[in-house]
Design a protein around this motif. Structure first.
Motif, PDB file in Angstrom:
ATOM      1  N   THR A 366       0.834  -1.196   0.000  1.00  0.00           N
ATOM      2  CA  THR A 366       0.000   0.000   0.000  1.00  0.00           C
ATOM      3  C   THR A 366       0.875   1.255   0.000  1.00  0.00           C
ATOM      4  N   GLY A 367       0.522   2.215  -0.849  1.00  0.00           N
ATOM      5  CA  GLY A 367       1.286   3.463  -0.919  1.00  0.00           C
ATOM      6  C   GLY A 367       2.533   3.374  -1.768  1.00  0.00           C
ATOM      7  N   SER A 368       2.644   2.325  -2.581  1.00  0.00           N
ATOM      8  CA  SER A 368       3.854   2.161  -3.394  1.00  0.00           C
ATOM      9  C   SER A 368       3.753   2.878  -4.734  1.00  0.00           C
ATOM     10  N   GLY A 369       2.594   3.503  -5.039  1.00  0.00           N
ATOM     11  CA  GLY A 369       2.454   4.282  -6.271  1.00  0.00           C
ATOM     12  C   GLY A 369       1.715   3.563  -7.373  1.00  0.00           C
ATOM     13  N   LYS A 370       1.019   2.473  -7.046  1.00  0.00           N
ATOM     14  CA  LYS A 370       0.350   1.672  -8.092  1.00  0.00           C
ATOM     15  C   LYS A 370      -0.757   2.475  -8.780  1.00  0.00           C
ATOM     16  N   SER A 371      -1.672   3.039  -7.998  1.00  0.00           N
ATOM     17  CA  SER A 371      -2.793   3.790  -8.591  1.00  0.00           C
ATOM     18  C   SER A 371      -2.321   5.065  -9.272  1.00  0.00           C
ATOM     19  N   THR A 372      -1.218   5.627  -8.782  1.00  0.00           N
ATOM     20  CA  THR A 372      -0.678   6.839  -9.392  1.00  0.00           C
ATOM     21  C   THR A 372      -0.328   6.600 -10.854  1.00  0.00           C
ATOM     22  N   ILE A 373       0.131   5.394 -11.169  1.00  0.00           N
ATOM     23  CA  ILE A 373       0.449   5.047 -12.561  1.00  0.00           C
ATOM     24  C   ILE A 373      -0.786   5.201 -13.442  1.00  0.00           C
ATOM     25  N   ALA A 374      -1.942   4.755 -12.926  1.00  0.00           N
ATOM     26  CA  ALA A 374      -3.193   4.867 -13.688  1.00  0.00           C
ATOM     27  C   ALA A 374      -3.583   6.322 -13.888  1.00  0.00           C
ATOM     28  N   PRO A 411     -12.212   1.705 -11.337  1.00  0.00           N
ATOM     29  CA  PRO A 411     -11.470   2.213 -10.174  1.00  0.00           C
ATOM     30  C   PRO A 411     -11.534   1.293  -8.968  1.00  0.00           C
ATOM     31  N   GLN A 412     -10.601   1.557  -8.069  1.00  0.00           N
ATOM     32  CA  GLN A 412     -10.507   0.777  -6.833  1.00  0.00           C
ATOM     33  C   GLN A 412     -11.797   0.846  -6.026  1.00  0.00           C
ATOM     34  N   LYS A 413     -12.369   2.035  -5.952  1.00  0.00           N
ATOM     35  CA  LYS A 413     -13.648   2.209  -5.267  1.00  0.00           C
ATOM     36  C   LYS A 413     -14.706   2.456  -6.336  1.00  0.00           C
ATOM     37  N   ASP A 492      -7.426  -2.646  -8.707  1.00  0.00           N
ATOM     38  CA  ASP A 492      -7.903  -3.461  -7.577  1.00  0.00           C
ATOM     39  C   ASP A 492      -9.416  -3.675  -7.691  1.00  0.00           C
ATOM     40  N   ALA A 493      -9.869  -3.909  -8.925  1.00  0.00           N
ATOM     41  CA  ALA A 493     -11.301  -3.918  -9.231  1.00  0.00           C
ATOM     42  C   ALA A 493     -11.996  -5.213  -8.850  1.00  0.00           C
ATOM     43  N   THR A 494     -11.233  -6.247  -8.460  1.00  0.00           N
ATOM     44  CA  THR A 494     -11.847  -7.535  -8.109  1.00  0.00           C
ATOM     45  C   THR A 494     -11.608  -7.895  -6.646  1.00  0.00           C
ATOM     46  N   SER A 495     -11.268  -6.888  -5.850  1.00  0.00           N
ATOM     47  CA  SER A 495     -10.918  -7.159  -4.447  1.00  0.00           C
ATOM     48  C   SER A 495     -12.087  -7.702  -3.645  1.00  0.00           C
ATOM     49  N   ALA A 496     -13.332  -7.382  -4.063  1.00  0.00           N
ATOM     50  CA  ALA A 496     -14.507  -7.840  -3.316  1.00  0.00           C
ATOM     51  C   ALA A 496     -15.097  -9.131  -3.886  1.00  0.00           C
ATOM     52  N   LEU A 497     -14.417  -9.712  -4.899  1.00  0.00           N
ATOM     53  CA  LEU A 497     -14.925 -10.930  -5.530  1.00  0.00           C
ATOM     54  C   LEU A 497     -14.221 -12.157  -4.973  1.00  0.00           C
ATOM     55  N   ASP A 498     -14.946 -13.251  -4.924  1.00  0.00           N
ATOM     56  CA  ASP A 498     -14.316 -14.501  -4.499  1.00  0.00           C
ATOM     57  C   ASP A 498     -13.432 -15.022  -5.629  1.00  0.00           C
ATOM     58  N   ALA A 499     -12.590 -16.007  -5.301  1.00  0.00           N
ATOM     59  CA  ALA A 499     -11.590 -16.495  -6.252  1.00  0.00           C
ATOM     60  C   ALA A 499     -12.221 -17.090  -7.502  1.00  0.00           C
ATOM     61  N   VAL A 500     -13.345 -17.819  -7.353  1.00  0.00           N
ATOM     62  CA  VAL A 500     -13.997 -18.460  -8.500  1.00  0.00           C
ATOM     63  C   VAL A 500     -14.561 -17.402  -9.451  1.00  0.00           C
ATOM     64  N   THR A 501     -15.288 -16.417  -8.874  1.00  0.00           N
ATOM     65  CA  THR A 501     -15.873 -15.358  -9.696  1.00  0.00           C
ATOM     66  C   THR A 501     -14.783 -14.537 -10.378  1.00  0.00           C
ATOM     67  N   GLU A 502     -13.707 -14.264  -9.633  1.00  0.00           N
ATOM     68  CA  GLU A 502     -12.610 -13.491 -10.210  1.00  0.00           C
ATOM     69  C   GLU A 502     -11.988 -14.234 -11.375  1.00  0.00           C
ATOM     70  N   ALA A 503     -11.830 -15.548 -11.241  1.00  0.00           N
ATOM     71  CA  ALA A 503     -11.235 -16.343 -12.317  1.00  0.00           C
ATOM     72  C   ALA A 503     -12.114 -16.292 -13.569  1.00  0.00           C
ATOM     73  N   LYS A 504     -13.435 -16.356 -13.382  1.00  0.00           N
ATOM     74  CA  LYS A 504     -14.352 -16.291 -14.528  1.00  0.00           C
ATOM     75  C   LYS A 504     -14.285 -14.913 -15.199  1.00  0.00           C
ATOM     76  N   ILE A 519      -4.231  -3.703 -17.986  1.00  0.00           N
ATOM     77  CA  ILE A 519      -3.363  -3.395 -16.841  1.00  0.00           C
ATOM     78  C   ILE A 519      -4.161  -3.653 -15.574  1.00  0.00           C
ATOM     79  N   THR A 520      -3.676  -4.569 -14.760  1.00  0.00           N
ATOM     80  CA  THR A 520      -4.358  -4.932 -13.517  1.00  0.00           C
ATOM     81  C   THR A 520      -3.533  -4.458 -12.326  1.00  0.00           C
ATOM     82  N   ILE A 521      -4.092  -3.550 -11.540  1.00  0.00           N
ATOM     83  CA  ILE A 521      -3.442  -3.088 -10.317  1.00  0.00           C
ATOM     84  C   ILE A 521      -4.030  -3.895  -9.165  1.00  0.00           C
ATOM     85  N   THR A 522      -3.186  -4.568  -8.426  1.00  0.00           N
ATOM     86  CA  THR A 522      -3.702  -5.487  -7.426  1.00  0.00           C
ATOM     87  C   THR A 522      -2.722  -5.633  -6.265  1.00  0.00           C
TER      88      THR A 522
END
Length: 572
Positions: A366-374, A411-413, A492-504, A519-522
């Motif tokens: 967290t705070g490493s500059g990932k979203s700033t790239i976007a 977006p993340q949120k 970080d768009a799939t942070s609220a999804l379970d692993a199965v749904t995210e895989a689909k 580009i996936t920020i995660t």
């Protein structure tokens, strides 16, 4: 007020008619005491009933004409001021729509709401007042002084003394009131921000039970607003009685002096009566003028705040050339620090590239500059040093709308708006058919929509408060799929999804965007490891770049993330 010149020019004709009506109305009011003097001097005093009727009927006609002018200017004042207020709010909203991120960071949203509502309402009140009474007051005051002087010069000397005293009081009132009214509007900003923060985070407040803390914050801002309100009004509260006292003393002095002049045959009863009425008109006009200056001072403060909005920098909407973009992205020694931040670079000497058809995962603490790239890629900000290239073109040389048209971001949120689910998904493409909307939602695994009573026409509350976090994310992903752009950014768009749904969802995205850049920020190693390339960020710098297998061998930070998230979960 040069800020409003274009609005006054737009409504020049009705404004001019209203001002003309005000002047004619004031003229009718000024004739009243003179006509009354004639009734007394030529009618009552001489015992001529016909003169009383003549001057009395003439007085009624003048009063009726004045009433017609008053009705006309009231209608015009209300119409013009409200139209001008609507135009001003529209222009303010249009300006805010094109705010640069620096401008958005500079003025809080709560303050912007106050400026668009309360400050604009103050301007509307002032314009309405100018057309209704503010122009009338000085005309009536000056006219009363002139006519009183014509009636009796000796008595008019008292008026000059009163007017001089009142003018000094008005100047003192203006000088002391302006900074207080400016502070009052700022205090209103703070209270609105507190209320807005609570409404946005109401669920979190309930979850943590921090009602007392929120109540204390509101009480503090509310008391501050009350104190600023008292401080701004206390000057008016003190000045107005002093003005009334000055005019009252002047009226008593005029009556006393008039009685002396009457006994010396230097004045007649009609003149003294008319003079007394003129004194009353002057008193009323001076009180109006005081109110005019008080409203002016408050409007001046509101105008300064509105001007701050119009003076803010706009986005890069008109810069650069329009180009067809394919999605090849390169960061070339990019360094960037947020303009309104601490000055410490959020990204330092960052270089990487991703080709069209490839997927890139950006991972790091967290705070490493990932979203700033976007944000930099979308050109919400410009880099301090280095270059960002799309298809070999510097983003600063490409039309910003063209850049954003070719990039879809989830977006993340997730930000949803009040309206139907279909309307929210169509943010990605307003012209999309129902079939295409359904396909995008299916690609985002948003099958929950079919279980809702109204399906795609189900209404969402503001920010999607009536659905879960995972459902919000899937609608937001569907919006990104529907845009069908050259580049898709998942922050970080799939942070609220379970692993199965995210895989689909991931499989659908790979299929849908086969020849495009993803580009996936995660923060999940399990999400990043499926990308063609992985960029590891640490404190704004590139700590590693390569495939999952390469980073497992060479990047210590990636190894730590993998051990923490993947190997520890296997052990459990």
């Amino acid at each position: 007020m040069n800020l409003y010149s274009k609005y006054l020019k737009k409504y020049k004709f009705p404004f001019g008619v209203a001002v003309t009506c005000v002047i004619l109305e004031a003229f009718c009011d000024l004739l009243g005491p003179t006509l009354m003097s004639n009734i007394i001097n030529t009618g009552i005093e001489q015992g001529s009933l016909s003169k009383v009727y003549y001057w009395g009927i003439l007085m009624l006609i003048v009063t009726a004409i004045g009433a017609c002018f008053a009705i006309t200017r009231n209608i015009l004042a209300s119409t013009v001021s409200q139209h001008m207020g609507a135009d001003l709010r529209y222009d303010l909203f249009g300006k805010i729509m094109y705010f640069s991120e620096v401008s958005a960071d500079k003025i809080e949203s709560g303050s912007l709401i106050t400026r668009m509502t309360n400050d604009t309402a103050q301007v509307v009140l002032f314009v309405n007042g100018i057309m209704r009474i503010f122009m009338k007051a000085p005309i009536t005051c000056v006219g009363s002084i002139i006519l009183a002087t014509i009636l009796n010069f000796r008595l008019s000397l008292i008026i000059y003394s009163v007017v001089a005293i009142v003018a000094i009081l008005i100047m003192v009132s203006m000088r002391l009131s302006y900074p207080r009214f400016y502070e009052l509007q700022n205090a209103m900003d703070k209270m609105n921000s507190v209320i807005q923060e609570y409404l946005i985070g109401v669920r979190l407040v309930k979850a943590f039970g921090t009602y007392d803390k929120e109540t204390d914050k509101f009480e503090s801002s509310n008391i501050n607003l009350m104190e600023k309100g008292v401080a701004s009004q206390i000057i008016v509260t003190l000045i107005s009685p002093l003005m009334t006292l000055a005019v009252g003393v002047g009226t008593v002095a005029a009556i006393f002096a008039g009685s002396k002049l009457f006994s010396s045959n230097l004045a007649n009863p009609g003149d003294i009566t008319a003079f007394t009425i003129y004194m009353a008109q002057i008193l009323t006009s001076l009180i109006m003028i005081t109110n005019v200056f008080n409203v002016f001072v408050r409007t001046k403060a509101s105008t300064a705040r509105i001007k701050e909005v119009f003076d803010c920098d706009e986005d890069f909407t008109d810069s650069g050339e329009k180009k067809e973009l394919n999605g090849d992205i390169e960061f070339d020694n990019v360094t960037f620090a947020y303009p309104s931040g601490s000055g410490i670079p959020a990204i330092k000497d960052l270089s990487f590239s991703v080709k069209r058809g490839q997927s890139l995962a950006i991972i790091g603490p967290t705070g490493s500059g990932k979203s700033t790239i976007a944000w930099l890629l979308l050109r919400f900000y410009d880099v301090n040093r280095g270059r960002i290239l799309i298809d070999g073109y510097d983003v600063r040389d490409i039309n910003v709308e063209c850049v954003r048209d070719n990039i879809a971001i989830v977006p993340q949120k997730p930000m949803l708006f009040s309206g139907s689910i279909a309307e929210n998904i169509r943010w990605g493409n307003s012209k999309a058919t129902n079939e295409i909307v359904h396909q995008a939602a299916d690609g985002a695994q948003a099958d929950f929509i079919y279980k809702m009573q109204e399906g795609y026409e189900s209404l969402l509350g503001s920010a999607g408060v009536n659905i879960s976090g995972g459902q919000k994310q899937r609608i937001s992903i569907a919006r990104g799929i529907l845009k069908d752009s050259s580049v898709l950014i998942l922050d970080d768009a799939t942070s609220a999804l379970d692993a199965v749904t995210e895989a689909k969802v991931r499989a659908n995205l790979i299929s849908k965007f086969e020849n495009k850049t993803i580009i996936t920020i995660t923060q999940r190693c399990g999400t990043a490891m499926f990308a063609d390339k992985i960029l590891v960020m640490d404190n704004g710098t590139k700590a590693g770049y390569g495939t999952h297998d390469e980073l497992i061998e060479s990047c210590e930070i990636y190894q730590d993330i993998y051990r923490t998230q993947i190997e520890s979960s296997k052990e459990v």
